[in-house]
Design a protein around this motif. Sequence first.
Motif, PDB file in Angstrom:
ATOM      1  N   CYS A  36       0.666  -0.655  -0.093  1.00 27.98           N
ATOM      2  CA  CYS A  36      -0.240   0.217   0.014  1.00 27.98           C
ATOM      3  C   CYS A  36       0.589   1.499   0.310  1.00 27.98           C
ATOM      4  O   CYS A  36       2.357   1.069   0.841  1.00 27.98           O
ATOM      5  CB  CYS A  36      -0.521  -0.166   1.559  1.00 27.98           C
ATOM      6  SG  CYS A  36      -2.006   1.318   1.643  1.00 27.98           S
ATOM      7  N   ILE A  37       0.290   2.108  -0.507  1.00 22.75           N
ATOM      8  CA  ILE A  37       1.482   3.337  -1.100  1.00 22.75           C
ATOM      9  C   ILE A  37       0.277   4.495  -0.515  1.00 22.75           C
ATOM     10  O   ILE A  37      -0.315   4.769  -0.915  1.00 22.75           O
ATOM     11  CB  ILE A  37       1.672   3.998  -2.062  1.00 22.75           C
ATOM     12  CG1 ILE A  37       2.362   3.038  -2.632  1.00 22.75           C
ATOM     13  CG2 ILE A  37       2.457   4.881  -2.576  1.00 22.75           C
ATOM     14  CD1 ILE A  37       3.665   2.433  -3.860  1.00 22.75           C
ATOM     15  N   ALA A  38       0.489   5.177   0.899  1.00 28.74           N
ATOM     16  CA  ALA A  38      -0.614   5.910   1.691  1.00 28.74           C
ATOM     17  C   ALA A  38      -1.044   7.114   0.342  1.00 28.74           C
ATOM     18  O   ALA A  38      -1.939   7.695   0.286  1.00 28.74           O
ATOM     19  CB  ALA A  38      -0.376   6.460   2.607  1.00 28.74           C
ATOM     20  N   ALA A  39      -0.349   7.953   0.120  1.00 24.82           N
ATOM     21  CA  ALA A  39      -0.643   9.079  -0.879  1.00 24.82           C
ATOM     22  C   ALA A  39      -1.670   8.249  -2.406  1.00 24.82           C
ATOM     23  O   ALA A  39      -2.210   9.261  -2.796  1.00 24.82           O
ATOM     24  CB  ALA A  39       0.963   9.226  -2.064  1.00 24.82           C
ATOM     25  N   ALA A  40      -1.623   7.143  -2.760  1.00 24.72           N
ATOM     26  CA  ALA A  40      -2.328   6.287  -3.802  1.00 24.72           C
ATOM     27  C   ALA A  40      -3.277   6.049  -3.470  1.00 24.72           C
ATOM     28  O   ALA A  40      -4.710   5.931  -4.340  1.00 24.72           O
ATOM     29  CB  ALA A  40      -1.734   6.174  -4.256  1.00 24.72           C
ATOM     30  N   GLY A  41      -3.365   6.147  -1.888  1.00 23.55           N
ATOM     31  CA  GLY A  41      -4.620   5.135  -1.619  1.00 23.55           C
ATOM     32  C   GLY A  41      -5.487   5.711  -1.204  1.00 23.55           C
ATOM     33  O   GLY A  41      -6.808   5.146  -0.799  1.00 23.55           O
ATOM     34  N   GLU A  51     -15.458   5.771   4.398  1.00 22.58           N
ATOM     35  CA  GLU A  51     -14.978   6.864   5.270  1.00 22.58           C
ATOM     36  C   GLU A  51     -13.817   6.834   5.682  1.00 22.58           C
ATOM     37  O   GLU A  51     -12.772   8.105   6.669  1.00 22.58           O
ATOM     38  CB  GLU A  51     -16.549   7.870   6.163  1.00 22.58           C
ATOM     39  CG  GLU A  51     -16.472   8.854   6.469  1.00 22.58           C
ATOM     40  CD  GLU A  51     -17.418   9.895   7.583  1.00 22.58           C
ATOM     41  OE1 GLU A  51     -16.756  10.605   8.034  1.00 22.58           O
ATOM     42  OE2 GLU A  51     -18.202   9.640   6.611  1.00 22.58           O
ATOM     43  N   ALA A  52     -14.265   5.492   7.037  1.00 23.09           N
ATOM     44  CA  ALA A  52     -12.682   5.466   8.201  1.00 23.09           C
ATOM     45  C   ALA A  52     -11.860   4.848   7.508  1.00 23.09           C
ATOM     46  O   ALA A  52     -10.779   5.470   8.185  1.00 23.09           O
ATOM     47  CB  ALA A  52     -13.134   3.760   8.771  1.00 23.09           C
ATOM     48  N   VAL A  53     -11.950   4.632   6.405  1.00 20.26           N
ATOM     49  CA  VAL A  53     -10.343   4.381   5.551  1.00 20.26           C
ATOM     50  C   VAL A  53      -9.694   5.529   5.118  1.00 20.26           C
ATOM     51  O   VAL A  53      -9.178   6.324   5.035  1.00 20.26           O
ATOM     52  CB  VAL A  53     -10.607   3.533   4.391  1.00 20.26           C
ATOM     53  CG1 VAL A  53      -9.156   2.979   3.501  1.00 20.26           C
ATOM     54  CG2 VAL A  53     -11.184   1.506   4.367  1.00 20.26           C
ATOM     55  N   VAL A  54     -10.849   6.651   4.746  1.00 17.21           N
ATOM     56  CA  VAL A  54     -10.298   7.777   4.266  1.00 17.21           C
ATOM     57  C   VAL A  54     -10.035   8.995   5.404  1.00 17.21           C
ATOM     58  O   VAL A  54      -8.547   9.492   5.730  1.00 17.21           O
ATOM     59  CB  VAL A  54     -11.424   8.795   3.485  1.00 17.21           C
ATOM     60  CG1 VAL A  54     -10.769   9.973   3.506  1.00 17.21           C
ATOM     61  CG2 VAL A  54     -11.951   7.907   2.476  1.00 17.21           C
ATOM     62  N   GLN A  55     -10.679   8.662   6.318  1.00 21.64           N
ATOM     63  CA  GLN A  55      -9.596   9.210   7.737  1.00 21.64           C
ATOM     64  C   GLN A  55      -8.431   8.687   8.414  1.00 21.64           C
ATOM     65  O   GLN A  55      -8.221   9.230   9.153  1.00 21.64           O
ATOM     66  CB  GLN A  55     -10.664   9.307   8.393  1.00 21.64           C
ATOM     67  CG  GLN A  55     -11.730  10.141   8.384  1.00 21.64           C
ATOM     68  CD  GLN A  55     -13.031   9.914   9.813  1.00 21.64           C
ATOM     69  OE1 GLN A  55     -13.189   8.882  10.611  1.00 21.64           O
ATOM     70  NE2 GLN A  55     -13.683  11.082   9.803  1.00 21.64           N
ATOM     71  N   LEU A  56      -8.178   7.279   8.274  1.00 17.40           N
ATOM     72  CA  LEU A  56      -7.001   6.213   8.886  1.00 17.40           C
ATOM     73  C   LEU A  56      -5.789   7.166   8.288  1.00 17.40           C
ATOM     74  O   LEU A  56      -4.892   7.142   8.529  1.00 17.40           O
ATOM     75  CB  LEU A  56      -7.506   5.144   8.611  1.00 17.40           C
ATOM     76  CG  LEU A  56      -6.174   4.332   8.740  1.00 17.40           C
ATOM     77  CD1 LEU A  56      -6.065   4.535  10.433  1.00 17.40           C
ATOM     78  CD2 LEU A  56      -6.319   2.323   8.716  1.00 17.40           C
ATOM     79  N   LEU A  57      -6.359   6.831   6.101  1.00 18.72           N
ATOM     80  CA  LEU A  57      -5.576   7.907   5.036  1.00 18.72           C
ATOM     81  C   LEU A  57      -4.445   8.820   5.798  1.00 18.72           C
ATOM     82  O   LEU A  57      -3.534   8.588   5.869  1.00 18.72           O
ATOM     83  CB  LEU A  57      -5.414   6.969   4.225  1.00 18.72           C
ATOM     84  CG  LEU A  57      -5.453   5.918   3.657  1.00 18.72           C
ATOM     85  CD1 LEU A  57      -5.850   4.657   2.679  1.00 18.72           C
ATOM     86  CD2 LEU A  57      -4.404   4.501   3.644  1.00 18.72           C
ATOM     87  N   ILE A  58      -5.671   9.793   6.048  1.00 15.60           N
ATOM     88  CA  ILE A  58      -5.150  11.118   6.268  1.00 15.60           C
ATOM     89  C   ILE A  58      -4.537  11.497   7.039  1.00 15.60           C
ATOM     90  O   ILE A  58      -3.727  12.074   7.336  1.00 15.60           O
ATOM     91  CB  ILE A  58      -6.508  11.925   6.083  1.00 15.60           C
ATOM     92  CG1 ILE A  58      -7.071  11.945   4.560  1.00 15.60           C
ATOM     93  CG2 ILE A  58      -6.264  13.325   6.414  1.00 15.60           C
ATOM     94  CD1 ILE A  58      -8.548  13.019   5.030  1.00 15.60           C
ATOM     95  N   ALA A  59      -5.045  10.691   8.617  1.00 16.74           N
ATOM     96  CA  ALA A  59      -4.322  10.630   9.992  1.00 16.74           C
ATOM     97  C   ALA A  59      -3.097  10.077   9.756  1.00 16.74           C
ATOM     98  O   ALA A  59      -1.905  10.499  10.525  1.00 16.74           O
ATOM     99  CB  ALA A  59      -4.929   9.607  11.031  1.00 16.74           C
ATOM    100  N   ALA A  60      -2.755   9.049   8.824  1.00 17.92           N
ATOM    101  CA  ALA A  60      -1.306   8.729   8.270  1.00 17.92           C
ATOM    102  C   ALA A  60      -0.769   8.777   7.571  1.00 17.92           C
ATOM    103  O   ALA A  60       0.827   8.887   7.418  1.00 17.92           O
ATOM    104  CB  ALA A  60      -1.485   7.303   7.908  1.00 17.92           C
ATOM    105  N   GLY A  61      -0.836  10.713   7.242  1.00 15.87           N
ATOM    106  CA  GLY A  61      -0.304  11.171   6.044  1.00 15.87           C
ATOM    107  C   GLY A  61       0.195  11.367   4.631  1.00 15.87           C
ATOM    108  O   GLY A  61       0.042  11.830   3.770  1.00 15.87           O
ATOM    109  N   ALA A  62      -1.662  11.209   4.239  1.00 11.61           N
ATOM    110  CA  ALA A  62      -1.618  11.120   3.299  1.00 11.61           C
ATOM    111  C   ALA A  62      -2.195  11.687   2.828  1.00 11.61           C
ATOM    112  O   ALA A  62      -3.673  12.487   2.918  1.00 11.61           O
ATOM    113  CB  ALA A  62      -2.418   9.421   2.966  1.00 11.61           C
ATOM    114  N   PRO A  63      -1.410  12.646   1.157  1.00  8.49           N
ATOM    115  CA  PRO A  63      -2.042  13.842   1.008  1.00  8.49           C
ATOM    116  C   PRO A  63      -3.704  13.977   0.955  1.00  8.49           C
ATOM    117  O   PRO A  63      -4.205  13.059  -0.196  1.00  8.49           O
ATOM    118  CB  PRO A  63      -1.694  13.874  -0.244  1.00  8.49           C
ATOM    119  CG  PRO A  63      -0.613  13.068  -0.176  1.00  8.49           C
ATOM    120  CD  PRO A  63      -0.413  12.362   0.224  1.00  8.49           C
TER     121      PRO A  63
END
Length: 142
Positions: A36-41, A51-63
């Motif tokens: 998994c690459i967070a920026a593309a995730g 919605e939960a996945v989006v929040q998790l990825l943003i919290a992890a630093g995904a732009p």
Amino acid sequence: MMNRTETDRDRIDVLDLIAALLAGRRLVISGTIAVCIAAAGLSFTLDEQYEAVVQLLIAAGAPVGAANGVNGWTALHNASWNQQTSTAKLLVETFHADASATTTADHTVGGRTFPAGSTAADVAEAQGHVDVVACFLAMSAQ
């Protein structure tokens, strides 16, 4: 990550999997290496728990505005395609996603072609997701 029992080995929680991947772990699931690459995730999240996945990825630093390298679709485009009204609203109002972001290339999905230059609202309108379109209209009126 949650502790799993032997009977749970065939069931993997999507959020646990993404959390592990974002932490840099390489997981082997049914013989396949999951990467998994967070920026593309954000532009390829799953329908369930969107919605939960989006929040998790943003919290992890995904732009928030990360676009995939294929056609420029963003998380907001995917939220519109998947009729995820609350996620679209969350992305724009809370995380300040650019609702005017446009795609960079034509994209055919579900038998429908979205031309380059499509916004998330264009995608929602073409899909007939009137609730998502109404959400975009309400947000632009504010």
